[in-house]
Design a protein around this motif. Structure first.
Motif, PDB file in Angstrom:
ATOM      1  N   LEU A 162     -19.639 -55.755  14.860  1.00 51.84           N
ATOM      2  CA  LEU A 162     -18.861 -56.507  16.034  1.00 51.84           C
ATOM      3  C   LEU A 162     -18.000 -57.422  15.816  1.00 51.84           C
ATOM      4  CD1 LEU A 162     -18.917 -56.389  19.145  1.00 51.84           C
ATOM      5  CD2 LEU A 162     -20.852 -58.122  19.172  1.00 51.84           C
ATOM      6  N   ASP A 163     -18.436 -58.350  14.866  1.00 49.97           N
ATOM      7  CA  ASP A 163     -17.374 -59.561  14.290  1.00 49.97           C
ATOM      8  C   ASP A 163     -16.152 -58.855  13.950  1.00 49.97           C
ATOM      9  OD1 ASP A 163     -19.370 -61.357  15.346  1.00 49.97           O
ATOM     10  OD2 ASP A 163     -20.092 -61.800  13.370  1.00 49.97           O
ATOM     11  N   ASP A 164     -16.314 -57.887  13.097  1.00 52.60           N
ATOM     12  CA  ASP A 164     -14.894 -57.079  12.515  1.00 52.60           C
ATOM     13  C   ASP A 164     -14.118 -56.667  13.705  1.00 52.60           C
ATOM     14  OD1 ASP A 164     -15.577 -58.178  10.178  1.00 52.60           O
ATOM     15  OD2 ASP A 164     -16.423 -56.052   9.372  1.00 52.60           O
ATOM     16  N   LEU A 165     -14.959 -55.837  14.586  1.00 55.88           N
ATOM     17  CA  LEU A 165     -14.420 -55.286  15.723  1.00 55.88           C
ATOM     18  C   LEU A 165     -13.605 -56.221  16.583  1.00 55.88           C
ATOM     19  CD1 LEU A 165     -13.566 -52.927  17.453  1.00 55.88           C
ATOM     20  CD2 LEU A 165     -15.788 -52.929  18.561  1.00 55.88           C
ATOM     21  N   LYS A 166     -14.263 -57.435  16.854  1.00 56.46           N
ATOM     22  CA  LYS A 166     -13.587 -58.379  17.779  1.00 56.46           C
ATOM     23  C   LYS A 166     -12.367 -59.059  17.092  1.00 56.46           C
ATOM     24  CE  LYS A 166     -17.551 -59.804  20.595  1.00 56.46           C
ATOM     25  NZ  LYS A 166     -18.308 -61.059  20.971  1.00 56.46           N
ATOM     26  N   ALA A 167     -12.266 -59.395  15.715  1.00 56.26           N
ATOM     27  CA  ALA A 167     -11.127 -59.614  14.799  1.00 56.26           C
ATOM     28  C   ALA A 167      -9.819 -58.725  15.172  1.00 56.26           C
ATOM     29  CB  ALA A 167     -11.592 -59.805  13.479  1.00 56.26           C
ATOM     30  N   VAL A 168     -10.115 -57.612  14.948  1.00 57.38           N
ATOM     31  CA  VAL A 168      -9.092 -56.477  15.055  1.00 57.38           C
ATOM     32  C   VAL A 168      -8.685 -56.484  16.304  1.00 57.38           C
ATOM     33  CG1 VAL A 168     -10.421 -54.256  15.288  1.00 57.38           C
ATOM     34  CG2 VAL A 168      -8.332 -54.553  13.949  1.00 57.38           C
ATOM     35  N   LEU A 169      -9.572 -56.472  17.409  1.00 57.99           N
ATOM     36  CA  LEU A 169      -8.990 -56.447  18.783  1.00 57.99           C
ATOM     37  C   LEU A 169      -7.887 -57.405  19.077  1.00 57.99           C
ATOM     38  CD1 LEU A 169     -12.388 -55.980  21.157  1.00 57.99           C
ATOM     39  CD2 LEU A 169     -10.443 -54.316  20.301  1.00 57.99           C
ATOM     40  N   GLN A 170      -7.910 -58.592  18.483  1.00 59.49           N
ATOM     41  CA  GLN A 170      -6.802 -59.703  18.587  1.00 59.49           C
ATOM     42  C   GLN A 170      -5.689 -59.157  17.912  1.00 59.49           C
ATOM     43  OE1 GLN A 170      -8.340 -63.538  17.282  1.00 59.49           O
ATOM     44  NE2 GLN A 170     -10.631 -63.020  17.923  1.00 59.49           N
ATOM     45  N   ARG A 171      -5.612 -58.016  17.343  1.00 60.59           N
ATOM     46  CA  ARG A 171      -4.271 -57.787  16.598  1.00 60.59           C
ATOM     47  C   ARG A 171      -3.741 -56.655  17.141  1.00 60.59           C
ATOM     48  NH1 ARG A 171      -5.677 -57.757  10.348  1.00 60.59           N
ATOM     49  NH2 ARG A 171      -3.297 -57.824  10.307  1.00 60.59           N
ATOM     50  N   ILE A 172      -4.293 -55.979  18.591  1.00 56.41           N
ATOM     51  CA  ILE A 172      -3.856 -54.624  18.964  1.00 56.41           C
ATOM     52  C   ILE A 172      -3.187 -54.883  20.499  1.00 56.41           C
ATOM     53  CG2 ILE A 172      -5.348 -53.341  17.413  1.00 56.41           C
ATOM     54  CD1 ILE A 172      -6.922 -52.953  20.054  1.00 56.41           C
ATOM     55  N   ASP A 173      -2.464 -53.938  20.948  1.00 52.38           N
ATOM     56  CA  ASP A 173      -1.928 -53.851  22.393  1.00 52.38           C
ATOM     57  C   ASP A 173      -2.683 -53.097  23.199  1.00 52.38           C
ATOM     58  OD1 ASP A 173       0.551 -55.494  21.471  1.00 52.38           O
ATOM     59  OD2 ASP A 173       0.657 -53.640  20.118  1.00 52.38           O
ATOM     60  N   ILE A 174      -3.332 -51.840  22.567  1.00 52.35           N
ATOM     61  CA  ILE A 174      -4.129 -51.070  23.589  1.00 52.35           C
ATOM     62  C   ILE A 174      -5.542 -50.530  23.035  1.00 52.35           C
ATOM     63  CG2 ILE A 174      -4.072 -48.706  24.590  1.00 52.35           C
ATOM     64  CD1 ILE A 174      -1.183 -48.656  24.660  1.00 52.35           C
ATOM     65  N   LEU A 175      -6.499 -50.749  23.570  1.00 55.03           N
ATOM     66  CA  LEU A 175      -7.846 -50.308  23.447  1.00 55.03           C
ATOM     67  C   LEU A 175      -8.078 -49.129  24.170  1.00 55.03           C
ATOM     68  CD1 LEU A 175     -10.214 -50.764  21.688  1.00 55.03           C
ATOM     69  CD2 LEU A 175     -11.205 -52.216  23.790  1.00 55.03           C
ATOM     70  N   ILE A 176      -8.651 -48.186  23.566  1.00 54.05           N
ATOM     71  CA  ILE A 176      -9.056 -46.977  24.226  1.00 54.05           C
ATOM     72  C   ILE A 176     -10.544 -46.744  23.772  1.00 54.05           C
ATOM     73  CG2 ILE A 176      -8.621 -44.293  24.344  1.00 54.05           C
ATOM     74  CD1 ILE A 176      -5.788 -44.880  23.041  1.00 54.05           C
ATOM     75  N   ILE A 177     -11.377 -46.553  25.022  1.00 53.57           N
ATOM     76  CA  ILE A 177     -12.598 -46.398  24.861  1.00 53.57           C
ATOM     77  C   ILE A 177     -13.178 -45.924  26.048  1.00 53.57           C
ATOM     78  CG2 ILE A 177     -13.372 -48.412  23.385  1.00 53.57           C
ATOM     79  CD1 ILE A 177     -13.744 -50.361  25.720  1.00 53.57           C
ATOM     80  N   ASN A 178     -14.603 -45.376  26.042  1.00 52.73           N
ATOM     81  CA  ASN A 178     -15.220 -44.533  27.321  1.00 52.73           C
ATOM     82  C   ASN A 178     -16.019 -45.780  28.134  1.00 52.73           C
ATOM     83  OD1 ASN A 178     -17.667 -44.980  26.192  1.00 52.73           O
ATOM     84  ND2 ASN A 178     -17.484 -42.927  25.282  1.00 52.73           N
ATOM     85  N   ASP A 179     -16.350 -45.400  29.195  1.00 52.44           N
ATOM     86  CA  ASP A 179     -16.993 -46.191  29.989  1.00 52.44           C
ATOM     87  C   ASP A 179     -18.482 -47.065  29.666  1.00 52.44           C
ATOM     88  OD1 ASP A 179     -18.309 -43.708  30.032  1.00 52.44           O
ATOM     89  OD2 ASP A 179     -18.250 -43.843  32.605  1.00 52.44           O
ATOM     90  N   GLU A 180     -19.059 -45.858  28.883  1.00 55.92           N
ATOM     91  CA  GLU A 180     -20.308 -46.506  28.120  1.00 55.92           C
ATOM     92  C   GLU A 180     -20.004 -47.633  27.078  1.00 55.92           C
ATOM     93  OE1 GLU A 180     -24.095 -45.182  25.481  1.00 55.92           O
ATOM     94  OE2 GLU A 180     -22.623 -43.634  26.009  1.00 55.92           O
ATOM     95  N   GLU A 181     -18.944 -47.179  26.412  1.00 53.33           N
ATOM     96  CA  GLU A 181     -18.556 -48.270  25.295  1.00 53.33           C
ATOM     97  C   GLU A 181     -18.043 -49.644  26.012  1.00 53.33           C
ATOM     98  OE1 GLU A 181     -17.335 -44.783  22.223  1.00 53.33           O
ATOM     99  OE2 GLU A 181     -15.832 -45.690  23.533  1.00 53.33           O
ATOM    100  N   ALA A 182     -17.182 -49.652  26.983  1.00 51.79           N
ATOM    101  CA  ALA A 182     -16.600 -50.802  27.794  1.00 51.79           C
ATOM    102  C   ALA A 182     -17.872 -51.440  28.246  1.00 51.79           C
ATOM    103  CB  ALA A 182     -15.678 -50.201  29.054  1.00 51.79           C
ATOM    104  N   ARG A 183     -18.873 -50.914  28.868  1.00 45.42           N
ATOM    105  CA  ARG A 183     -20.018 -51.715  29.330  1.00 45.42           C
ATOM    106  C   ARG A 183     -20.848 -52.504  28.083  1.00 45.42           C
ATOM    107  NH1 ARG A 183     -20.127 -47.156  33.191  1.00 45.42           N
ATOM    108  NH2 ARG A 183     -19.813 -48.062  35.206  1.00 45.42           N
ATOM    109  N   PRO A 198      -6.710 -57.183  23.490  1.00 48.55           N
ATOM    110  CA  PRO A 198      -5.588 -56.191  23.931  1.00 48.55           C
ATOM    111  C   PRO A 198      -5.207 -56.352  25.235  1.00 48.55           C
ATOM    112  CG  PRO A 198      -7.832 -55.459  24.077  1.00 48.55           C
ATOM    113  CD  PRO A 198      -7.835 -56.718  23.337  1.00 48.55           C
ATOM    114  N   GLU A 199      -3.871 -56.260  25.435  1.00 50.69           N
ATOM    115  CA  GLU A 199      -2.932 -56.516  26.692  1.00 50.69           C
ATOM    116  C   GLU A 199      -3.561 -55.492  27.918  1.00 50.69           C
ATOM    117  OE1 GLU A 199       1.396 -56.824  28.325  1.00 50.69           O
ATOM    118  OE2 GLU A 199       0.946 -56.625  26.242  1.00 50.69           O
ATOM    119  N   ILE A 200      -3.572 -54.150  27.126  1.00 51.06           N
ATOM    120  CA  ILE A 200      -3.880 -52.934  27.794  1.00 51.06           C
ATOM    121  C   ILE A 200      -5.081 -52.358  27.571  1.00 51.06           C
ATOM    122  CG2 ILE A 200      -2.993 -50.548  28.408  1.00 51.06           C
ATOM    123  CD1 ILE A 200      -0.236 -51.747  27.251  1.00 51.06           C
ATOM    124  N   LEU A 201      -5.964 -51.809  28.612  1.00 53.27           N
ATOM    125  CA  LEU A 201      -7.084 -51.399  28.082  1.00 53.27           C
ATOM    126  C   LEU A 201      -7.114 -49.930  28.975  1.00 53.27           C
ATOM    127  CD1 LEU A 201     -10.036 -51.335  27.356  1.00 53.27           C
ATOM    128  CD2 LEU A 201     -10.805 -52.346  29.534  1.00 53.27           C
TER     129      LEU A 201
END
Length: 304
Positions: free
Chosen positions: A157-178, A198-201
């Motif tokens: 999770l920490d690595d994921l949150k770090a990379v999320l700060q460097r991207i523009d669009i995150l593409i996930i499903n509803d279960e993952e979003a929750r 991410p600016e766009i989800l």
């Protein structure tokens, strides 16, 4: 504009109520490339395969407009393999076998000729691997999209949150979003996730369509009712390939064009599930795609 895609080239064994296939060519890069090359060329692939991978399939990807300079071949290795069985309702599945093989030590090497590409699709890999790809890019691309899954939220999770700060669009499903947000409401979840970077989800909802969030704007795309879903494997990657291929081709990241891209991605995903692997994608032409897009348009068209 070219598209750079990072992910897997794999073999799958898939079992569904409509039949089974063994050792079919799959992986996120296969699905992304099959969809994106309908809109843009080249689609630059970064992946790794063993010496066992099907040369004819790779040649077909090249013919369609994929650039495979970034695909590393481990001659004495075996390619990534996954096997799964879908439930009768096609909503759930059980993984029967996963063999990382050459993927276990995958250290992506982005060719110099790819590093100035403006549109990037980071397929579902470890967040650390996704970050290493971004590290190799020249400057700041126009648009970086990322796919991820529950597994990385559980163990990285920490690595994921770090990379999320460097991207523009995150593409996930509803279960993952929750799970990522800790919220049940997708509207509240979206606000929390966008605050992570991410600016766009885009939240995929399977047979219920997809949601697009950017700043204070929201778009809800419908799903297309299909007579038969043969194999859902790769639907998410095909959606991402169609979406990013369309954006790279139009070179327009306005909210209105993002809405169009979501529909094109949804249209491509609606094709891939109609047969096993990428089989349905292999005979597609732009006329069929445009006709299916119009079916989505008719679903959304209402006069009040």
């Amino acid at each position: 504009m070219p598209l750079l895609a990072v992910g897997t080239l794999a073999y799958d064994d898939v079992y569904t109520p409509y039949g089974e296939v063994k050792m079919i060519e799959a992986g996120s890069c296969s699905y992304i490339a099959m969809a994106a090359t309908q809109f843009v060329e080249p689609v630059q692939l970064v992946s790794v395969i063993g010496g066992d991978y099907n040369d004819d399939f790779l040649a077909d990807l090249r013919r369609r407009g994929a650039d495979l300079e970034g695909v590393e071949v481990i001659a004495d290795g075996k390619s990534f393999f996954w096997s799964g069985r879908y439930h009768d309702d096609m909503m759930g599945r059980d993984t029967l076998d996963t063999q990382l093989n050459v993927l276990a030590d995958f250290d992506p090497k982005v060719p110099q000729s790819y590093r100035a590409t403006d549109y990037i699709m980071l397929g579902n890999l470890t967040p650390a691997v996704q970050a290493r790809v971004i590290d190799q890019l020249d400057g700041r691309p126009k648009l970086i999209a990322l796919d991820t899954m529950n597994f990385w939220m559980d163990i990285a999770l920490d690595d994921l949150k770090a990379v999320l700060q460097r991207i523009d669009i995150l593409i996930i499903n509803d279960e993952e979003a929750r799970q990522l947000s800790g919220e049940l409401s997708l509207l509240t979840a979206a606000a929390k996730i966008v605050a992570m970077g991410p600016e766009i989800l885009i939240i995929k909802k399977g047979e219920h369509g997809a949601l697009l969030f950017k700043e204070d704007e929201v778009f809800s795309a419908p799903a297309l009712l299909l007579a038969k879903v043969v194999d859902p494997t790769g639907a998410g990657d095909t959606f991402a390939g169609g979406l990013m291929g369309y954006l790279a081709a139009t070179d327009d990241i306005s909210f209105e064009n993002l809405k169009r891209a979501v529909i094109y991605g949804s249209a491509m995903a609606s094709f891939v599930v109609e047969d096993f692997g990428t089989r349905r994608m292999q005979g597609l032409d732009r006329g069929q795609i445009d006709e299916r897009v119009q079916r989505f348009v008719r679903l959304m068209n209402v006069a009040l």
